[in-house]
Design a protein around this motif. Structure first.
Motif, PDB file in Angstrom:
ATOM      1  N   GLY A  42       0.794  -1.214   0.000  1.00  0.00           N
ATOM      2  CA  GLY A  42       0.000   0.000   0.000  1.00  0.00           C
ATOM      3  C   GLY A  42       0.829   1.268   0.000  1.00  0.00           C
ATOM      4  O   GLY A  42       1.900   1.335   0.605  1.00  0.00           O
ATOM      5  N   ILE A  43       0.316   2.277  -0.708  1.00  0.00           N
ATOM      6  CA  ILE A  43       1.018   3.548  -0.856  1.00  0.00           C
ATOM      7  C   ILE A  43       1.079   4.298   0.471  1.00  0.00           C
ATOM      8  O   ILE A  43       2.088   4.930   0.798  1.00  0.00           O
ATOM      9  N   ALA A  44       0.004   4.234   1.247  1.00  0.00           N
ATOM     10  CA  ALA A  44      -0.014   4.960   2.524  1.00  0.00           C
ATOM     11  C   ALA A  44       1.103   4.480   3.443  1.00  0.00           C
ATOM     12  O   ALA A  44       1.785   5.282   4.091  1.00  0.00           O
ATOM     13  N   ARG A  45       1.312   3.169   3.491  1.00  0.00           N
ATOM     14  CA  ARG A  45       2.377   2.628   4.336  1.00  0.00           C
ATOM     15  C   ARG A  45       3.745   3.067   3.816  1.00  0.00           C
ATOM     16  O   ARG A  45       4.653   3.355   4.601  1.00  0.00           O
ATOM     17  N   PHE A  46       3.884   3.104   2.499  1.00  0.00           N
ATOM     18  CA  PHE A  46       5.152   3.558   1.916  1.00  0.00           C
ATOM     19  C   PHE A  46       5.491   4.971   2.365  1.00  0.00           C
ATOM     20  O   PHE A  46       6.606   5.246   2.823  1.00  0.00           O
ATOM     21  N   PHE A  47       4.527   5.908   2.229  1.00  0.00           N
ATOM     22  CA  PHE A  47       4.792   7.293   2.617  1.00  0.00           C
ATOM     23  C   PHE A  47       5.023   7.417   4.119  1.00  0.00           C
ATOM     24  O   PHE A  47       5.854   8.220   4.564  1.00  0.00           O
ATOM     25  N   THR A  48       4.327   6.623   4.906  1.00  0.00           N
ATOM     26  CA  THR A  48       4.552   6.643   6.355  1.00  0.00           C
ATOM     27  C   THR A  48       5.985   6.253   6.684  1.00  0.00           C
ATOM     28  O   THR A  48       6.664   6.924   7.474  1.00  0.00           O
ATOM     29  N   GLU A  49       6.453   5.176   6.067  1.00  0.00           N
ATOM     30  CA  GLU A  49       7.810   4.703   6.356  1.00  0.00           C
ATOM     31  C   GLU A  49       8.866   5.628   5.769  1.00  0.00           C
ATOM     32  O   GLU A  49       9.929   5.829   6.375  1.00  0.00           O
ATOM     33  N   TYR A  50       8.571   6.221   4.610  1.00  0.00           N
ATOM     34  CA  TYR A  50       9.531   7.166   4.031  1.00  0.00           C
ATOM     35  C   TYR A  50       9.745   8.347   4.966  1.00  0.00           C
ATOM     36  O   TYR A  50      10.882   8.717   5.286  1.00  0.00           O
ATOM     37  N   PHE A  51       8.656   8.965   5.422  1.00  0.00           N
ATOM     38  CA  PHE A  51       8.795  10.155   6.258  1.00  0.00           C
ATOM     39  C   PHE A  51       9.233   9.813   7.679  1.00  0.00           C
ATOM     40  O   PHE A  51       9.832  10.651   8.357  1.00  0.00           O
ATOM     41  N   ASN A  52       8.981   8.600   8.131  1.00  0.00           N
ATOM     42  CA  ASN A  52       9.590   8.159   9.391  1.00  0.00           C
ATOM     43  C   ASN A  52      11.106   8.113   9.257  1.00  0.00           C
ATOM     44  O   ASN A  52      11.847   8.509  10.172  1.00  0.00           O
ATOM     45  N   SER A  53      11.576   7.611   8.122  1.00  0.00           N
ATOM     46  CA  SER A  53      13.026   7.540   7.906  1.00  0.00           C
ATOM     47  C   SER A  53      13.627   8.938   7.795  1.00  0.00           C
ATOM     48  O   SER A  53      14.741   9.180   8.256  1.00  0.00           O
ATOM     49  N   VAL A  54      12.891   9.883   7.203  1.00  0.00           N
ATOM     50  CA  VAL A  54      13.361  11.273   7.136  1.00  0.00           C
ATOM     51  C   VAL A  54      13.484  11.851   8.544  1.00  0.00           C
ATOM     52  O   VAL A  54      14.485  12.490   8.887  1.00  0.00           O
ATOM     53  N   CYS A  55      12.473  11.616   9.370  1.00  0.00           N
ATOM     54  CA  CYS A  55      12.502  12.141  10.742  1.00  0.00           C
ATOM     55  C   CYS A  55      13.645  11.545  11.551  1.00  0.00           C
ATOM     56  O   CYS A  55      14.292  12.234  12.346  1.00  0.00           O
ATOM     57  N   GLN A  56      13.920  10.265  11.355  1.00  0.00           N
ATOM     58  CA  GLN A  56      14.978   9.600  12.121  1.00  0.00           C
ATOM     59  C   GLN A  56      16.365   9.802  11.513  1.00  0.00           C
ATOM     60  O   GLN A  56      17.365   9.482  12.141  1.00  0.00           O
ATOM     61  N   GLY A  57      16.419  10.341  10.297  1.00  0.00           N
ATOM     62  CA  GLY A  57      17.708  10.631   9.677  1.00  0.00           C
ATOM     63  C   GLY A  57      18.367   9.472   8.972  1.00  0.00           C
ATOM     64  O   GLY A  57      19.529   9.570   8.566  1.00  0.00           O
ATOM     65  N   THR A  58      17.658   8.358   8.791  1.00  0.00           N
ATOM     66  CA  THR A  58      18.250   7.210   8.097  1.00  0.00           C
ATOM     67  C   THR A  58      18.004   7.261   6.588  1.00  0.00           C
ATOM     68  O   THR A  58      18.472   6.392   5.860  1.00  0.00           O
ATOM     69  N   HIS A  59      17.268   8.263   6.123  1.00  0.00           N
ATOM     70  CA  HIS A  59      16.923   8.355   4.706  1.00  0.00           C
ATOM     71  C   HIS A  59      18.112   8.695   3.816  1.00  0.00           C
ATOM     72  O   HIS A  59      18.034   8.550   2.597  1.00  0.00           O
ATOM     73  N   ILE A  60      19.224   9.125   4.418  1.00  0.00           N
ATOM     74  CA  ILE A  60      20.380   9.549   3.618  1.00  0.00           C
ATOM     75  C   ILE A  60      21.391   8.415   3.384  1.00  0.00           C
ATOM     76  O   ILE A  60      22.377   8.610   2.673  1.00  0.00           O
ATOM     77  N   LEU A  61      21.153   7.248   3.962  1.00  0.00           N
ATOM     78  CA  LEU A  61      22.118   6.158   3.838  1.00  0.00           C
ATOM     79  C   LEU A  61      22.265   5.697   2.397  1.00  0.00           C
ATOM     80  O   LEU A  61      21.283   5.356   1.729  1.00  0.00           O
ATOM     81  N   PHE A  62      23.502   5.710   1.910  1.00  0.00           N
ATOM     82  CA  PHE A  62      23.865   5.233   0.569  1.00  0.00           C
ATOM     83  C   PHE A  62      23.191   6.018  -0.545  1.00  0.00           C
ATOM     84  O   PHE A  62      23.104   5.527  -1.676  1.00  0.00           O
ATOM     85  N   ARG A  63      22.732   7.228  -0.244  1.00  0.00           N
ATOM     86  CA  ARG A  63      22.140   8.061  -1.283  1.00  0.00           C
ATOM     87  C   ARG A  63      23.213   8.851  -2.003  1.00  0.00           C
ATOM     88  O   ARG A  63      24.332   9.018  -1.523  1.00  0.00           O
ATOM     89  N   GLU A  64      22.875   9.381  -3.167  1.00  0.00           N
ATOM     90  CA  GLU A  64      23.809  10.171  -3.953  1.00  0.00           C
ATOM     91  C   GLU A  64      24.087  11.506  -3.253  1.00  0.00           C
ATOM     92  O   GLU A  64      23.260  12.006  -2.495  1.00  0.00           O
ATOM     93  N   PHE A  65      25.260  12.079  -3.527  1.00  0.00           N
ATOM     94  CA  PHE A  65      25.687  13.291  -2.834  1.00  0.00           C
ATOM     95  C   PHE A  65      24.717  14.448  -3.084  1.00  0.00           C
ATOM     96  O   PHE A  65      24.471  15.260  -2.190  1.00  0.00           O
ATOM     97  N   SER A  66      24.173  14.543  -4.284  1.00  0.00           N
ATOM     98  CA  SER A  66      23.247  15.634  -4.586  1.00  0.00           C
ATOM     99  C   SER A  66      22.044  15.619  -3.650  1.00  0.00           C
ATOM    100  O   SER A  66      21.515  16.680  -3.286  1.00  0.00           O
ATOM    101  N   PHE A  67      21.596  14.439  -3.228  1.00  0.00           N
ATOM    102  CA  PHE A  67      20.481  14.350  -2.291  1.00  0.00           C
ATOM    103  C   PHE A  67      20.947  14.645  -0.870  1.00  0.00           C
ATOM    104  O   PHE A  67      20.258  15.334  -0.107  1.00  0.00           O
ATOM    105  N   ILE A  68      22.111  14.149  -0.509  1.00  0.00           N
ATOM    106  CA  ILE A  68      22.620  14.344   0.851  1.00  0.00           C
ATOM    107  C   ILE A  68      22.813  15.820   1.176  1.00  0.00           C
ATOM    108  O   ILE A  68      22.555  16.262   2.298  1.00  0.00           O
ATOM    109  N   GLN A  69      23.224  16.616   0.201  1.00  0.00           N
ATOM    110  CA  GLN A  69      23.456  18.031   0.466  1.00  0.00           C
ATOM    111  C   GLN A  69      22.244  18.901   0.114  1.00  0.00           C
ATOM    112  O   GLN A  69      22.298  20.126   0.232  1.00  0.00           O
ATOM    113  N   ALA A  70      21.120  18.282  -0.255  1.00  0.00           N
ATOM    114  CA  ALA A  70      19.983  19.035  -0.774  1.00  0.00           C
ATOM    115  C   ALA A  70      19.299  19.912   0.271  1.00  0.00           C
ATOM    116  O   ALA A  70      18.750  20.962  -0.065  1.00  0.00           O
ATOM    117  N   THR A  71      19.305  19.500   1.542  1.00  0.00           N
ATOM    118  CA  THR A  71      18.630  20.262   2.597  1.00  0.00           C
ATOM    119  C   THR A  71      19.497  20.296   3.847  1.00  0.00           C
ATOM    120  O   THR A  71      20.335  19.404   4.059  1.00  0.00           O
TER     121      THR A  71
END
Length: 326
Positions: A42-71
């Motif tokens: 389900g899409i709702a669960r996806f967005f919940t987990e995505y923004f949970n990862s943003v809040c906890q700071g784990t969303h940047i793991l193994f991401r490209e540098f352009s995303f890591i420095q974006a905000t």
């Protein structure tokens, strides 16, 4: 309850200030790239987990540098992840070179630019050779300043160069790719000239810069505090003072105080559990080593381990793994 700051801003300004649209765009891209897996849950669960990862700071793991420095939040999250993942380097008292620290950064961000690591190392080493050894804490706090405030420091470097050459410090500063090059010693025939620039004049220029700068910058009151203690200073002397300033570290909010840098009981407990799991995993893998298609410890496993470590104080199971976009 909504904060007074939220109520004081128009909706679009608040969304822009918090970079909500950046995360929404990234979430939609991740949704489209993982739509086959996501359709099962389900899409709702996806967005919940995505923004949970943003809040906890784990969303940047193994991401490209352009995303890591974006905000600013992404930058702070990356600094916190780097500290938590490699804190044992400092705890063990190990000294590493600039290239070795860069390798550690690339474990979290494969395309992390060498230039940023070099600039951070130069804050610590000043005129010393770039292959000298550095402690983890010295490098970490210098790296924090260089990475989080990188655009601001490009403008500061240009101001410093103008003051050295006697140009009008109140002109609009346009950073260039060469603005990171600074004289550390007087040239031949200039030995009698005082080193660096006048601190009070430097502060006046930086105060104007902070007023108009669209990127993150240290609080002007703390910059003034740093510059009020000296009459003259060099560019890297200024950066070193910023990196060691307790108040600036607190204002940024990504790292603990230096005295607490090696203490993280929640992560230590999680690491002990992971060590036990790793030993069991290694034993199991040895039994399967002769089987066709045995590939060992995969990247997805590594990401899961790091997520567990970084969210040890409030662990949350993540269904989706945010992969770097091609």
């Amino acid at each position: 309850m909504l904060s007074p700051e939220r109520l004081a801003l128009p909706d679009y300004d608040y969304l822009a200030q918090r970079h909500v649209l950046t995360y929404m765009e990234d979430a939609v891209c991740q949704l489209l790239e993982n739509k086959e897996d996501i359709s099962q849950h389900g899409i709702a669960r996806f967005f919940t987990e995505y923004f949970n990862s943003v809040c906890q700071g784990t969303h940047i793991l193994f991401r490209e540098f352009s995303f890591i420095q974006a905000t600013p939040h992404n930058r702070a999250s990356f600094l916190r992840a780097f500290w938590r993942c490699f804190r044992t380097v400092g705890k063990n008292g190990d000294l590493l070179t600039m290239k070795e620290y860069h390798c550690l950064l690339q474990l979290l961000c494969p395309d992390f630019p060498l230039e940023l690591t070099q600039k951070a190392a130069r804050i610590v080493l000043m005129d010393d050779a770039m292959d000298c050894l550095m402690s983890f804490s010295d490098f970490l706090f210098a790296f924090q300043i260089q990475f989080y405030y990188s655009e601001f420091l490009e403008s500061v470097a240009a101001i410093y160069q103008d003051l050295l050459s006697g140009k009008n410090p109140n002109t609009v500063i346009v950073p260039t790719s060469s603005s990171g090059q600074h004289r550390q010693r007087p040239a031949v025939g200039e030995a009698s000239m005082p080193e660096g620039v006048e601190a009070s004049l430097f502060y006046q220029c930086l105060e104007n810069l902070c007023d108009r700068h669209k990127y993150s910058c240290p609080p002007p009151a703390l910059i003034k505090e740093v510059l009020s203690n000296v009459q003259r200073l060099t560019f890297y002397g200024f950066l070193m003072a910023l990196s060691k300033h307790h108040g600036i570290n607190q204002a940024l909010g990504a790292l603990p105080d230096k005295a607490d840098l090696m203490h993280d009981p929640a992560m230590d407990e999680e690491l002990e559990r992971l060590v036990v799991r790793s030993r069991l995993h290694r034993t199991s893998r040895q039994h399967r080593a002769t089987e066709p298609g045995a590939f060992g410890f995969q990247r997805r496993d590594k990401l899961e381990v790091l997520e567990k470590v970084l969210s040890a104080s409030a662990p949350t199971p993540y269904l989706y793994r945010w992969e770097p976009r091609e």
